[in-house]
Motif scaffolding. Structure first.
Motif, PDB file in Angstrom:
ATOM      1  N   THR A  42      76.603  85.530  94.717  1.00 57.37           N
ATOM      2  CA  THR A  42      77.151  85.491  95.714  1.00 57.37           C
ATOM      3  C   THR A  42      76.528  86.263  96.968  1.00 57.37           C
ATOM      4  OG1 THR A  42      78.534  84.809  94.440  1.00 57.37           O
ATOM      5  CG2 THR A  42      79.014  84.412  96.846  1.00 57.37           C
ATOM      6  N   ILE A  45      72.752  85.963  97.557  1.00 54.59           N
ATOM      7  CA  ILE A  45      72.635  83.934  97.989  1.00 54.59           C
ATOM      8  C   ILE A  45      72.916  83.837  99.356  1.00 54.59           C
ATOM      9  CG2 ILE A  45      73.050  82.107  97.533  1.00 54.59           C
ATOM     10  CD1 ILE A  45      72.913  82.241  94.020  1.00 54.59           C
ATOM     11  N   LEU A  46      73.813  84.481  99.694  1.00 51.24           N
ATOM     12  CA  LEU A  46      74.649  84.042 101.141  1.00 51.24           C
ATOM     13  C   LEU A  46      73.761  85.607 102.050  1.00 51.24           C
ATOM     14  CD1 LEU A  46      78.479  82.803 100.024  1.00 51.24           C
ATOM     15  CD2 LEU A  46      76.041  81.461 100.435  1.00 51.24           C
ATOM     16  N   ARG A  49      69.465  85.700 102.373  1.00 46.59           N
ATOM     17  CA  ARG A  49      68.517  84.011 101.844  1.00 46.59           C
ATOM     18  C   ARG A  49      67.220  83.910 102.188  1.00 46.59           C
ATOM     19  NH1 ARG A  49      71.164  80.523 106.545  1.00 46.59           N
ATOM     20  NH2 ARG A  49      69.526  79.542 105.557  1.00 46.59           N
ATOM     21  N   ALA A  54      67.124  85.286  95.887  1.00 49.60           N
ATOM     22  CA  ALA A  54      67.801  84.406  96.423  1.00 49.60           C
ATOM     23  C   ALA A  54      68.264  82.733  96.533  1.00 49.60           C
ATOM     24  CB  ALA A  54      68.534  85.165  98.178  1.00 49.60           C
ATOM     25  N   ARG A  55      66.864  82.052  95.977  1.00 51.73           N
ATOM     26  CA  ARG A  55      66.125  81.297  96.575  1.00 51.73           C
ATOM     27  C   ARG A  55      67.487  80.443  95.403  1.00 51.73           C
ATOM     28  NH1 ARG A  55      61.079  82.157  97.365  1.00 51.73           N
ATOM     29  NH2 ARG A  55      60.568  82.642  99.756  1.00 51.73           N
ATOM     30  N   PRO A  56      68.415  78.732  96.212  1.00 51.88           N
ATOM     31  CA  PRO A  56      68.981  78.287  95.351  1.00 51.88           C
ATOM     32  C   PRO A  56      68.286  77.967  93.826  1.00 51.88           C
ATOM     33  CG  PRO A  56      68.870  77.516  97.685  1.00 51.88           C
ATOM     34  CD  PRO A  56      68.396  78.769  97.544  1.00 51.88           C
ATOM     35  N   HIS A 107      65.968  86.404  89.271  1.00 55.92           N
ATOM     36  CA  HIS A 107      67.723  86.280  89.830  1.00 55.92           C
ATOM     37  C   HIS A 107      68.468  87.405  88.945  1.00 55.92           C
ATOM     38  CE1 HIS A 107      70.076  85.486  92.775  1.00 55.92           C
ATOM     39  NE2 HIS A 107      71.244  85.878  91.029  1.00 55.92           N
ATOM     40  N   LEU A 138      76.935  78.001  92.695  1.00 50.88           N
ATOM     41  CA  LEU A 138      75.585  79.304  93.570  1.00 50.88           C
ATOM     42  C   LEU A 138      75.058  77.808  94.505  1.00 50.88           C
ATOM     43  CD1 LEU A 138      74.521  81.785  91.228  1.00 50.88           C
ATOM     44  CD2 LEU A 138      76.217  81.924  92.739  1.00 50.88           C
ATOM     45  N   ALA A 142      74.775  77.731  98.473  1.00 55.74           N
ATOM     46  CA  ALA A 142      73.520  77.503  98.742  1.00 55.74           C
ATOM     47  C   ALA A 142      73.214  76.182  99.751  1.00 55.74           C
ATOM     48  CB  ALA A 142      72.435  78.037  97.957  1.00 55.74           C
ATOM     49  N   ASP A 146      72.358  76.418 103.490  1.00 60.62           N
ATOM     50  CA  ASP A 146      71.481  75.856 104.460  1.00 60.62           C
ATOM     51  C   ASP A 146      71.713  74.939 105.251  1.00 60.62           C
ATOM     52  OD1 ASP A 146      69.299  77.695 103.077  1.00 60.62           O
ATOM     53  OD2 ASP A 146      68.473  76.035 101.521  1.00 60.62           O
TER      54      ASP A 146
END
Length: 155
Positions: A42, A45-46, A49, A54-56, A107, A138, A142, A146
């Protein structure tokens, strides 16, 4: 400066909502589904970015891949899984890390999911469900970030 506070508030809210959703699911299931790897995922990712990890797609797919690797290794180990957990967790993580690299969904926090089955009392269906739920959350978090703020903050 005001925009940064708005981003900070959004990151706080999404982090809290996502992790609290896992706590709620844990409460409903009567078993802890809050995996340690979700907290670091978390944050990545948040909060970071612009980093490829960290990409979904990378985050959600890697959690599923490493979780499946851990479950498969645990099931292959059979009754030896718990007494020899420390010895069996390392190869499971190595396979998970390699699969993330091959699938281009690297990841790092997800690597823990390959080891967790050897150290939990959860059944493998419950653990697999926790991994799937977390990966979906997650992905949703994400995408929500975005949509709310399409431009990542500079590093």
């Amino acid at each position: 400066m005001r925009r940064e506070w708005g981003r900070a508030a959004g990151i706080f809210a999404l982090t809290l909502l996502m992790l609290q959703a896992l706590v709620l699911a844990s409460w409903l299931a009567g078993f802890a589904l809050m995996l340690p790897s979700w907290a670091s995922s978390t944050a990545l990712i948040l909060g970071c970015r612009e980093v490829p990890a960290a990409r979904p797609r990378a985050a959600s797919l890697s959690h599923v891949v490493c979780g499946a690797t851990g479950v498969a290794a645990f099931l292959l180990a059979g009754p030896a899984a718990h007494p020899a957990g420390l010895w069996l967790a390392a190869p499971a993580v190595a396979v998970g890390v390699t699969l993330m690299w091959v699938l281009r969904c690297y990841h790092p926090p997800a690597a823990a999911n390959a080891a967790i089955p050897f150290f939990t009392t959860a059944t493998m269906p419950v653990y697999a469900g926790a991994v799937a739920l977390g990966a979906a959350l997650l992905l949703l978090a994400a995408f929500a970030l975005d949509r709310a703020d399409p431009q990542p903050a500079p590093a």
